[in-house]
Design a protein around this motif. Structure first.
Motif: not given
Length: 283
Positions: A128-138, A168-175, A180-183, A221-223
């Protein structure tokens, strides 16, 4: 079902979900109507609905044009501020488009009316797929513009964590690289962070999207998904998971902040196309 990842604006993603048997399609966060329609035509698809995660214009400004072109096209969302909205949804409401099912998951914080869309196809073995907008990013989560750390904790560690780990997580932005640098700052000894960051940097250099990830991966890996972990708690100096979430978000907001960064209202106006495009892009 097949997910078409469409890069738009500075770093946004919109998505076209296509049912292969019928070529019926659903769009998520249709911010640029012309590009969406170009993809629909190239895929020879039949656009059946628009799903909008939240009202910010970099996720919704194409709605009005699409509704004007196609007066019968439904636009689903949970916030009256969404342009072109025709159907207001609620938490756990299930929508059905042919063999594609959509469960609406209310995740207020980034905005008070944010919705994530969880999708699966009847009889399909794909995850299944989750379209998470600006709640959850990679590797990260959205800023708390209209909400609290308690809300984001419930969004990530209760609502979204209840979904199957293979989702699968499809988020709203390429961040991803920045997240991950912050992580890595939070958990410098986390090998999963190091591996994912190296992978994401390579993708970024080749201008290839880093979506999707999976919920199972995010817990590695997501803090913001790891607020119960000792290493993350040590970084924040807190043990209560909600307090850990609050401190993490504050630290992320300050992480390598550019000296010329615009104030948040001006930044949003720029991203939405309301200010001069000569201003520097920000993330």
């Amino acid at each position: 079902m097949r997910v078409k990842v469409i890069s738009v604006l500075d770093d946004n993603y919109m998505y076209l979900i296509i049912e292969e048997r019928t070529k019926d399609a659903i769009a998520v966060d249709a911010s640029v109507s012309k590009k969406l329609l170009d993809i629909v035509r190239k895929e020879d698809a039949n656009l059946k609905a628009i799903l909008t995660t939240h009202h910010h214009l970099d996720h919704s400004r194409g709605n009005a044009d699409l509704v004007q072109r196609f007066p019968d096209l439904p636009v689903y969302g949970a916030d009256d501020r969404i342009g072109g909205l025709t159907h207001k949804v609620i938490h756990n409401q299930v929508l059905k488009f042919g063999d594609i099912n959509v469960r609406c998951l209310f995740t207020p914080c980034h905005t008070t009316g944010h919705i994530c869309f969880y999708m699966w196809e009847d009889g399909c073995p794909d995850a299944p797929a989750l379209f998470s907008g600006d709640t959850l990013f990679i590797g990260g989560c959205g800023q708390f513009f209209e909400g609290t750390a308690d809300q984001m904790y419930k969004n990530l560690l209760e609502t979204l964590s209840s979904l199957p780990p293979e989702t699968k997580v499809f988020c709203g932005h390429e961040y991803t690289v920045r997240n991950l640098k912050f992580a890595l700052k939070v958990e410098p000894d986390n090998e999963h962070v190091k591996e994912k960051l190296a992978w994401a940097k390579a993708r970024d250099e080749d201008d290839i999207p880093t979506v999707p990830s999976s919920l199972e991966e995010e817990f590695l890996y997501n803090p913001f998904m790891r607020v119960r972990e000792e290493a993350v708690q040590k970084f924040t100096g807190k043990t209560d998971p909600v307090e850990v979430m609050r401190v993490l978000r504050k630290e992320k907001d300050e992480f390598k902040k550019p000296k010329d960064r615009l104030p948040i209202p001006a930044l949003l106006a720029y991203q939405w196309g309301l200010l001069s495009q000569s201003l520097p892009a920000q993330k």
